[in-house]
Design a protein around this motif. Structure first.
Motif, PDB file in Angstrom:
ATOM      1  N   ASN A  11      12.242   0.183  28.421  1.00  0.00           N
ATOM      2  CA  ASN A  11      11.329   0.847  29.335  1.00  0.00           C
ATOM      3  C   ASN A  11      10.171   0.368  29.616  1.00  0.00           C
ATOM      4  O   ASN A  11       8.985   0.630  29.285  1.00  0.00           O
ATOM      5  N   ASN A  12      10.329  -0.626  30.456  1.00  0.00           N
ATOM      6  CA  ASN A  12       9.071  -1.741  30.569  1.00  0.00           C
ATOM      7  C   ASN A  12       8.468  -1.854  31.896  1.00  0.00           C
ATOM      8  O   ASN A  12       8.048  -2.985  32.391  1.00  0.00           O
ATOM      9  N   ILE A  13       8.821  -0.943  32.692  1.00  0.00           N
ATOM     10  CA  ILE A  13       8.257  -0.965  34.199  1.00  0.00           C
ATOM     11  C   ILE A  13       7.346   0.198  34.354  1.00  0.00           C
ATOM     12  O   ILE A  13       7.876   1.394  33.953  1.00  0.00           O
ATOM     13  N   ALA A  14       6.245   0.167  34.980  1.00  0.00           N
ATOM     14  CA  ALA A  14       5.481   1.593  35.384  1.00  0.00           C
ATOM     15  C   ALA A  14       4.948   1.441  36.790  1.00  0.00           C
ATOM     16  O   ALA A  14       4.269   0.508  37.081  1.00  0.00           O
ATOM     17  N   ILE A  15       5.487   2.359  37.572  1.00  0.00           N
ATOM     18  CA  ILE A  15       5.370   2.151  38.916  1.00  0.00           C
ATOM     19  C   ILE A  15       3.945   2.779  39.241  1.00  0.00           C
ATOM     20  O   ILE A  15       3.574   3.763  38.875  1.00  0.00           O
ATOM     21  N   ASP A  16       3.246   2.037  40.108  1.00  0.00           N
ATOM     22  CA  ASP A  16       1.891   2.524  40.717  1.00  0.00           C
ATOM     23  C   ASP A  16       2.280   3.512  41.809  1.00  0.00           C
ATOM     24  O   ASP A  16       2.669   3.243  42.910  1.00  0.00           O
ATOM     25  N   GLY A  44       6.520  -5.504  31.566  1.00  0.00           N
ATOM     26  CA  GLY A  44       6.344  -6.594  30.470  1.00  0.00           C
ATOM     27  C   GLY A  44       7.628  -7.196  30.329  1.00  0.00           C
ATOM     28  O   GLY A  44       8.684  -6.691  30.690  1.00  0.00           O
ATOM     29  N   ASP A  45       7.417  -8.509  29.779  1.00  0.00           N
ATOM     30  CA  ASP A  45       8.748  -9.126  29.840  1.00  0.00           C
ATOM     31  C   ASP A  45       9.089  -9.723  28.171  1.00  0.00           C
ATOM     32  O   ASP A  45       8.366  -8.950  27.141  1.00  0.00           O
ATOM     33  N   ARG A  46      10.074 -10.472  28.079  1.00  0.00           N
ATOM     34  CA  ARG A  46      10.452 -10.805  26.633  1.00  0.00           C
ATOM     35  C   ARG A  46       9.551 -11.818  26.005  1.00  0.00           C
ATOM     36  O   ARG A  46       9.768 -12.091  25.001  1.00  0.00           O
ATOM     37  N   SER A  85       8.585  -1.186  25.650  1.00  0.00           N
ATOM     38  CA  SER A  85       8.043   0.193  26.437  1.00  0.00           C
ATOM     39  C   SER A  85       6.590  -0.480  26.817  1.00  0.00           C
ATOM     40  O   SER A  85       5.908  -1.114  26.278  1.00  0.00           O
ATOM     41  N   LEU A  86       6.470   0.204  28.106  1.00  0.00           N
ATOM     42  CA  LEU A  86       5.093  -0.129  28.815  1.00  0.00           C
ATOM     43  C   LEU A  86       4.791   1.244  29.648  1.00  0.00           C
ATOM     44  O   LEU A  86       5.789   1.673  30.257  1.00  0.00           O
TER      45      LEU A  86
END
Length: 828
Positions: free
Chosen positions: A135-140, A150-152, A178-179
């Motif tokens: 869960n590592n993408i947050a859309i503007d 965020g990456d690994r 997660s982010l």
């Protein structure tokens, strides 16, 4: 001759009706459909409800979606370069915009997931992996074409103006699982050890707080015009109402043990003016779900009533336990509909979590196939990684043959990867590598799969790690002797050839090892000459005519061979892959008989491998091959030849990254395939009938454009000397409006003035009745004849003028381009 054919002859001799004979034939050519949809093998990292659709992702098969009224999942991988997907998100302000993270980067959709396109200008070697980067993408939402991810490696980026800009890196550089980004611009990132709070101060991103707890999931939700932040934390769920400054526990720890981890979280405001929450926890491989509809004041165990699907053979044995949960989610508009996925299962509740039903839609086949066989009555039997052996009967539900499941999960000596399967009447013999085993084994059933026996006598007691194809050497190559049904040959990667003469119950290694023991599936027998061919993933093909007492290197030196088949008339076909020494990628080589040399019959001019091949048992000139590259790229292909490899047609079928194994149906009009990623499928190949030769006298040119440039020479039919725009043409008659295939071999004969090393090849243009139809770059070898083929779209029947025009010429005092052609043919 099979038993049914004998019955038909007997009936004719007895002067019985032709109708009776035809009725007998129908029994071995069933037209009934097989129920091939089932899951297992690959994982389902996330399920998401959005914009009147439900989306489901796989770590091997890509993306599916289904509408509320649809009963089946639909594959939506168009443009998706990589099928190992770990996360999918959509914009709420512009619902058609979304992103998917894969093993090779990030893909974007602007049409609700129907098509995808890779994003450019991402960080070097950025990739994402199931479970780790959930869960590592947050859309503007103010600009949905921009997002933070965020990456690994612990890096946090903002993607804007089609570029990724590094914002900050976590102190420990851990994988960011997660982010989230709050409505005040605060970034919260979760890892396996910590929860980090980042804020932008004086135009610089800074770490303002680090909480030392396992934070595998984060989310945001609004209620009464106030946004709240939620986080899993060890065995707790936390809430923050002040933008991450303070966090308060929601009392989850009272419902799960101290050693359990809360790892998945979904939150939604409900009609009661409260938050509804779904929380998944795990301990080892056991997992569960807790649901609250009052903002975490009370919790209910949501898996008391579980309806396991009886259509999924990998689920029929399970009664109580849920394996590790991969994702949880709410329906985006109905608060009473909840979802979760496990590694192998898809679940839905329509009563706010009181009861759950598995496989509420069909078609999301997620199997990592490896072997496939067909019985005398048309049943399909498959071997797959993780989920064992499955039988698919005609007009019936699939059943699990092995491992035999119990209420205590299943036998650890059986559960694991199954590689190859052979069916002989009621006998089934397969190779396997159990999860808990230290070596490969054979499993045998003499009663169609009711009872089984494990066999290891005479087999190596360990996996070879001496340069195997995978991390250790597996027993993938298994065939039955074509002259003795009790004799079997087994190729174990890294160990060599093993032979059984008593039906597979005892094995003995061949007297001498093949010179290269690195083998995948490339093992087959020439029945006519009793020769065993051994294809190696290092140095071509070896053969033995005395069960391995002596070996002969037949050719294809230094080429990587991944599959090999021998036709009924003794022709040998080998499928190759890229190697450091070999310029060919996926290509097919042919050896007509034991005395002949290998020749290249088809170079597909793609990076990858031909690693699954089959010859039609009713037609030795009909062969199908699969192309793959094994790294989850969505580029697999199937090709068929009806004339022993001279001409090829691409089969119009979506096969994901490629096919692991394939078999003709008993009547040869259907092809059953075991995909590396997309399960088992049935492909109708009746439209790919034998190619019709146009009977064109290719030496009788209709026209020579610049006759000085085109001339005969030695064994060539035409040669173009130096000049560009030279052309030859023929008159042909096209029937039934089918496309035309033009096939030929070419070579460059420059004398001492050779082509430069980086020369891409000769470029030809194909013109039909004065209209340009296609261009082709033809390999320009100075030493070997290269086979080429080009398919020309034809939209009407009748007489056509087909013209080949040479477009380029780099002739100079240092270089000649004398392009020779031979074996020119046209077909449709």
């Amino acid at each position: 001759m099979d038993i049914t054919s004998i019955r038909c002859i007997t009936l004719v001799v007895a002067i019985l009706s032709i109708t009776s004979c035809l009725a007998e034939q129908v029994k071995i050519c069933p037209t009934n459909q097989h129920q091939l949809d089932w899951s297992g093998g690959g994982a389902y990292p996330k399920i998401l409800s959005h914009n009147d659709k439900v989306y489901l992702i796989s770590d091997v098969s890509g993306i599916w979606n289904a509408g509320y009224a649809e009963a089946e999942w639909q594959q939506t991988n168009s443009g998706l370069a990589n099928l190992s997907v770990s996360n999918i998100v959509f914009s709420t302000s512009q619902p058609l915009i979304g992103y998917a993270t894969t093993k090779s980067g990030i893909s974007k959709t602007i049409d609700g997931g129907e098509t995808w396109q890779d994003l450019n200008n991402l960080p070097d070697n950025v990739n994402f992996k199931r479970w780790e980067t959930f869960n590592n993408i947050a859309i503007d939402e103010s600009i949905p074409t921009e997002f933070i991810f965020g990456d690994r490696k612990g890096n946090i980026y903002r993607y804007e103006s089609e570029h990724a800009q590094l914002l900050i890196t976590t102190p420990s550089e851990e994988v960011i699982s997660s982010l989230i980004v709050s409505d005040k611009g605060t970034i919260v990132a979760g890892t396996s050890t910590s929860r980090y709070i980042f804020r932008q101060l004086d135009d610089q991103w800074q770490l303002t707080k680090q909480h030392p707890s396992t934070t595998l999931d984060l989310t945001v939700a609004g209620l009464n015009d106030q946004q709240s932040l939620f986080a899993t934390s060890n065995n707790q769920v936390l809430i923050s109402v002040d933008d991450g400054v303070h966090w308060e526990s929601l009392n989850l720890e009272a419902h799960i043990s101290d050693t359990s981890v809360a790892h998945r979280l979904a939150v939604k405001s409900n009609s009661l003016g409260e938050f509804s929450l779904i929380v998944a926890w795990y301990e080892d491989w056991k997992s569960g779900i807790l649901v609250s509809h009052d903002s975490g004041k009370t919790w209910q165990n949501s898996l008391k009533e579980i309806d396991y699907s009886n259509t999924n053979p990998t689920r029929s044995w399970n009664h109580n336990d849920i394996s590790k949960i991969m994702s949880v989610n709410f329906d985006y508009k109905d608060e009473n509909i909840l979802y979760f996925t496990t590694y192998w299962g898809i679940w839905r509740s329509i009563d706010a979590g009181e009861t759950w039903t598995e496989n509420f839609k069909t078609g999301a086949s997620n199997t990592v196939g490896s072997g496939i066989a067909i019985t005398e009555n048309g049943d399909v039997v498959t071997a797959s990684m993780d989920v064992g052996l499955i039988r698919y009967p005609t007009n019936g539900q699939p059943t699990s043959l092995l491992p035999i499941a119990t209420d205590q999960y299943f036998d650890n000596d059986m559960a694991g990867h199954f590689w190859n399967v052979i069916v002989q009447s009621k006998k089934i013999i397969a190779t396997s590598s159990a999860w808990q085993s230290e070596a490969n084994q054979i499993v045998i059933s003499e009663d169609s799969g009711v009872t089984w026996q494990r066999v290891s006598q005479g087999l190596p007691s360990y996996y070879s790690t001496d340069w195997p194809i995978w991390s250790k050497g597996y027993a993938r190559a298994l065939i039955a002797d074509k002259n003795d049904p009790n004799k079997f040959y087994l190729g174990i990667d890294g160990h060599g050839l093993y032979i059984s003469t008593n039906g597979g119950y005892e094995w003995q290694r061949s007297l001498t090892k093949p010179p290269s023991k690195r083998i995948y599936n490339a093992l087959d027998q020439d029945k006519l000459n009793n020769i065993l061919y051994w294809g190696t993933a290092s140095n071509g093909v070896y053969s033995t005519n005395n069960d391995g007492e002596t070996w002969v290197h037949t050719g294809l030196k230094k080429k990587y061979i991944y599959d090999l088949v021998v036709s009924q008339d003794g022709a040998v076909y080998a499928g190759s892959a890229n190697s450091e020494q070999d310029g060919h990628g996926a290509a097919v080589f042919k050896k007509q008989n034991p005395e002949s040399e290998w020749e290249l019959v088809k170079d597909f001019n793609v990076v990858g491998a031909v690693d699954a091949m089959v010859v039609d048992p009713l037609n030795p000139e009909r062969i199908v091959v699969s192309l793959t590259n094994w790294i989850h790229k969505n580029e697999g292909e199937l090709h068929i030849s009806n004339d022993a490899g001279i001409n090829w047609q691409k089969i119009n079928a979506d096969v994901g990254i490629g096919i692991a194994d394939l078999v003709f149906s008993t009547c040869s009009q259907q092809l059953f395939v075991a995909g590396y990623s997309q399960g088992i499928s049935q492909i109708d190949i009746s439209d790919y009938s034998a190619i019709q030769d146009l009977n064109v006298n290719i030496n009788n040119f209709y026209k020579l454009q610049d006759s000085w440039a085109w001339s005969y020479y030695e064994d060539e039919q035409a040669r173009s000397v130096w000049k560009s725009d030279a052309a030859i043409s023929w008159k042909v008659t096209v029937e039934n409006t089918k496309d035309i295939a033009i096939n030929f071999e070419s070579i460059n004969k420059p004398g001492e003035r050779k082509l430069p090393d980086n020369y891409p090849g000769f470029i030809i243009e194909v013109i039909v009745n004065g209209e340009s139809k296609a261009q082709l770059t033809v390999p320009a070898s100075d030493t070997e004849w290269q086979q080429s083929s080009i398919l020309i779209p034809i939209d009407t029947t009748g007489e056509k003028i087909i013209q080949l025009k040479w477009l380029n010429n780099i002739s100079s005092p240092a270089t000649d381009t004398n392009w020779g052609l031979r074996k020119i043919s046209m077909s449709q």
